[in-house]
Write an enzyme that holds these catalytic residues in place. Structure first.
Site, short mmCIF file in Angstrom:
data_model
loop_
_atom_site.label_atom_id
_atom_site.label_comp_id
_atom_site.label_asym_id
_atom_site.label_seq_id
_atom_site.Cartn_x
_atom_site.Cartn_y
_atom_site.Cartn_z
N ASP A 115 17.54 9.05 -96.98
CA ASP A 115 15.76 8.01 -96.25
C ASP A 115 15.50 8.36 -94.72
OD1 ASP A 115 16.03 7.06 -99.04
OD2 ASP A 115 16.48 5.08 -97.94
N ARG A 131 7.26 13.06 -87.10
CA ARG A 131 5.73 13.97 -86.92
C ARG A 131 5.19 14.58 -87.66
NH1 ARG A 131 7.11 16.73 -81.66
NH2 ARG A 131 7.21 15.48 -80.39
N HIS A 171 15.65 6.05 -101.90
CA HIS A 171 14.04 5.28 -101.75
C HIS A 171 13.16 5.13 -101.61
CE1 HIS A 171 14.03 0.05 -100.80
NE2 HIS A 171 13.10 0.83 -101.39
N HIS A 182 25.38 -1.24 -97.87
CA HIS A 182 24.14 -1.22 -96.55
C HIS A 182 24.55 -1.30 -95.25
CE1 HIS A 182 20.60 -2.76 -94.79
NE2 HIS A 182 20.10 -2.05 -95.66
N GLY A 183 24.63 -1.01 -94.27
CA GLY A 183 24.98 -1.04 -93.03
C GLY A 183 26.76 -0.49 -91.88
N GLY A 222 23.68 5.64 -95.73
CA GLY A 222 22.98 6.91 -95.39
C GLY A 222 22.74 6.33 -93.43
N1 PXP Z 1 22.34 0.54 -101.18
C1 PXP Z 1 21.59 -0.14 -101.14
C2 PXP Z 1 20.60 -0.60 -102.25
C3 PXP Z 1 19.73 -0.16 -99.76
O1 PXP Z 1 18.54 -0.17 -100.14
C4 PXP Z 1 20.43 1.09 -98.70
C5 PXP Z 1 19.40 0.79 -98.06
O2 PXP Z 1 18.46 1.67 -98.07
C6 PXP Z 1 21.66 1.32 -98.91
C7 PXP Z 1 22.33 1.63 -99.76
C8 PXP Z 1 22.49 1.61 -98.00
O3 PXP Z 1 21.90 1.45 -96.52
P1 PXP Z 1 22.34 2.22 -95.45
O4 PXP Z 1 21.32 2.87 -94.78
O5 PXP Z 1 22.26 0.91 -94.08
O6 PXP Z 1 23.61 3.15 -95.34
#
Ligand code: PXP
Length: 260
Positions: A17, A26, A51, A202-203, A224
């Protein structure tokens, strides 16, 4: 060495993402998320996650078109449970769809989906996706009620939200971090006993990934933001390889050689 064995090899899904976030700053074509996806594949990623937000703040419809056409790795499309997104998923038929809650004002996906509150709607929502052969995953907090609801609606996969664990770590609240980590482990085991495949994300960073990678029921991590940020300093290839190596180290430390 503990008796437990992991249920399978831990896969790494790379979320691209924020390559699109930088590009959109930009408005031109660079950096290209498809190029990042190809590089992720070369670095050992097992899947690509993107996403498509309702406000298209990073990934766009054209990105989903291009990724569907041009990458070989399985695509995991994260999306809100709306009619518009369902139609897009049915048109592209990605390998997987991960349903996430969305609020316009949030900076990122702040919480898990409230499956228990809208079981009926979600059961109807995922049925055509499943019929189309798409693997449906539900992004939820480590909460037994939500896991049971995800199971009842017929989702084959859940992704546990590791955001709270990571935030406690950043805040230096070790007791809260460890409590959330323990909850994630218990809920991974609970979900797996129900027959759900368990993912997490996430994170996650180099510093905090290992305890999560060591849960035997977790089959996939989606990572990500940290990887794309780290790519500024060490390159995307190196960042992904290092994350992969840390995941493998965690698996080996928990389950012995051959577990990675
Ligand atoms: N899993 C899901 C379902 C998410 O929504 C996200 C963030 O878009 C991630 C994983 C990845 O999270 P991060 O970008 O913090 O590593």
């Amino acid at each position: 060495m503990p008796e437990t064995k992991p249920l399978g090899r831990l896969r790494l899904g790379v979320n691209i993402d924020h390559v699109a976030t930088v590009r959109n700053a930009r408005g031109g074509p660079w950096p290209d998320p498809v190029r990042a996806a190809r590089m992720a594949e070369a670095a050992g990623a097992d899947g690509i996650t993107a996403h498509l937000r309702e406000d298209r703040r990073h990934i766009t419809d054209a990105d989903i078109d291009a990724l569907s056409r041009e990458i070989r790795l399985p695509l995991n499309l994260e999306m809100a449970a709306t009619a518009e997104m369902q139609a897009i998923a049915l048109r592209h038929r990605p390998h997987a769809v991960c349903l996430v809650p969305e609020r316009r004002q949030e900076r990122t996906t702040e919480g898990g989906l409230e499956v228990a509150r809208e079981e009926n709607r979600l059961a109807h929502f995922i049925a055509p996706l499943r019929d189309a052969g798409i693997r449906v995953s539900i992004f939820i907090a480590a909460d037994q009620r939500q896991i049971e609801a995800a199971h009842r609606i017929g989702a084959p996969v859940i992704e546990l939200h590791t955001g709270a664990y990571c935030e406690h770590d950043i805040a230096g609240d070790i007791a809260a971090r460890d409590a959330e980590c323990a909850r994630l482990g218990e809920m991974a085991a609970f979900a797996s006993e129900l027959g759900l495949e368990v993912h997490a994300g996430h994170g996650l960073t180099f510093e905090n990934v290992k305890p999560i990678a060591a849960f035997p029921e977790v089959m996939e991590l989606n990572i990500g933001h940290f990887l794309i940020g780290e790519a500024i300093f060490s390159g995307l290839d190196s960042a992904i390889r290092r994350m992969r190596a840390l995941m493998d180290e965690a698996r080996r430390a928990a389950f012995g050689e051959g577990a990675a």
